[in-house]
Design a protein around this motif. Structure first.
Motif, PDB file in Angstrom:
ATOM      1  N   ASP A 186       0.859  -1.156   0.083  1.00 26.11           N
ATOM      2  CA  ASP A 186      -0.228  -0.064   0.104  1.00 26.11           C
ATOM      3  C   ASP A 186       0.909   1.185   0.027  1.00 26.11           C
ATOM      4  N   LYS A 188      -0.272   4.390   0.358  1.00 24.05           N
ATOM      5  CA  LYS A 188      -0.637   5.657   1.339  1.00 24.05           C
ATOM      6  C   LYS A 188       0.363   5.840   2.681  1.00 24.05           C
ATOM      7  N   GLU A 191       3.285   7.652   1.073  1.00 28.53           N
ATOM      8  CA  GLU A 191       2.696   9.140   0.414  1.00 28.53           C
ATOM      9  C   GLU A 191       2.820   9.771   1.849  1.00 28.53           C
ATOM     10  N   GLY A 192       2.144   9.349   2.728  1.00 28.23           N
ATOM     11  CA  GLY A 192       1.816  10.215   4.131  1.00 28.23           C
ATOM     12  C   GLY A 192       3.477  10.830   4.543  1.00 28.23           C
ATOM     13  N   SER A 195       4.949  13.570   2.262  1.00 29.96           N
ATOM     14  CA  SER A 195       4.119  14.562   2.468  1.00 29.96           C
ATOM     15  C   SER A 195       4.900  15.511   3.888  1.00 29.96           C
TER      16      SER A 195
END
Length: 291
Positions: A186, A188, A191-192, A195
């Motif tokens: 995954d 996500k 990406e978190g 950021s």
């Protein structure tokens, strides 16, 4: 009007059926041709190898059980000395296990980096993904024994060439398997972390590895089993360990067959032990991941 629609529908269904049957027949034809080519190549290869063989397969087939019978008979005659022989070659067994363990650890780290650098969506340099994948392909395509023979010529005999050879092949094999697992991770969490300004190493360590760790460990344990066998085989080419002792015992012939039997027993028991142990832990990892 309804009759015309019905007839056109029926005709389209018949066309689909005829087209499907043509595809099935074509597939069967191709499959039969491939099977025929495979059989012809196998037969031709067998006869070619048999002609070039020193003794011939069929002429020596009736003697296939002579060597095991001689080993077993001599081992049974000297069975009282078997515990002492097992202790004698136990250090060589430890050396074989050490070769497999160190090469597996090095191969795991190498395969880990190759997999992360060659996986779409995770690679640090996306344009270099094909390069890292080809490197992994080359590393696992060359057999360990070929790498070991080259290294023995350069470095001399001993456990170091075997360790490097097995580590190179392990890194290539695990790089492929690890990459397939990482592709299903995954993105996500990655990406978190991105950021928040995390580096690529931090994203891989905190966002990817926790997801794929069970599969990675399972594949690593499986590879450790394979590397124990590989380290024993490489001993036949002078790479040390239990295989080297087994080659010497077998080359000596009658009079040392009891030593060959002791080495066989040590090697067999070791492989069975680690197979069962790693299978148990791999099953635990698989069941825990399923839950």
């Amino acid at each position: 009007m309804a009759d015309i629609a019905f007839s056109s529908t029926q005709q389209s269904v018949s066309d689909i059926q005829s087209h499907y049957m043509e595809m099935v027949q074509r597939r069967r034809l191709y499959g039969g041709l491939m099977l025929l080519i495979f059989v012809v190549m196998m037969v031709a290869g067998f006869y070619t190898v048999n002609e070039r063989n020193a003794g011939g397969f069929w002429e020596g087939l009736h003697q296939i059980g002579d060597y095991p019978a001689d080993v077993l008979s001599e081992a049974w005659e000297n069975r009282a000395e078997m515990p002492a022989l097992l202790l004698k070659y136990f250090p060589a067994l430890i050396e074989t296990i050490n070769i497999a363990a160190v090469s597996t650890i090095l191969g795991v780290f190498g395969g880990l980096y190759l997999s992360l650098l060659g996986t779409r969506g995770l690679a640090k340099w996306p344009r270099l993904i094909p390069l890292f994948r080809r490197i992994s392909d080359i590393m696992r395509a060359v057999p360990e024994i070929v790498i070991a023979l080259v290294l023995i010529f350069v470095l001399g005999g001993g456990p170091v060439p075997a360790m490097i050879a097995i580590a190179i092949h392990t890194a290539g094999a695990l790089g492929k398997m690890f990459s397939e697992v990482a592709e299903n991770a995954d993105l996500k969490p990655v990406e978190g972390l991105a950021s928040t300004g995390a580096t690529w190493s931090q994203r891989m360590l905190l966002g990817v590895l926790p997801q794929v760790a069970p599969n990675y460990i399972s594949y690593s344990l499986l590879r450790f089993e394979i590397n124990i066998r590989a380290s024993a085989i490489l001993g036949f080419v002078g790479a040390g360990g239990l295989g080297y002792e087994l080659r010497n015992a077998m080359a000596w012939g009658p009079g040392r067959f009891d030593e060959a039997a002791a080495i066989f027993i040590l090697l067999f028991c070791t492989i069975v032990f680690f197979d069962q142990l790693s299978s148990r832990y791999r099953n635990r990892l698989t069941e825990g991941q399923a839950q």
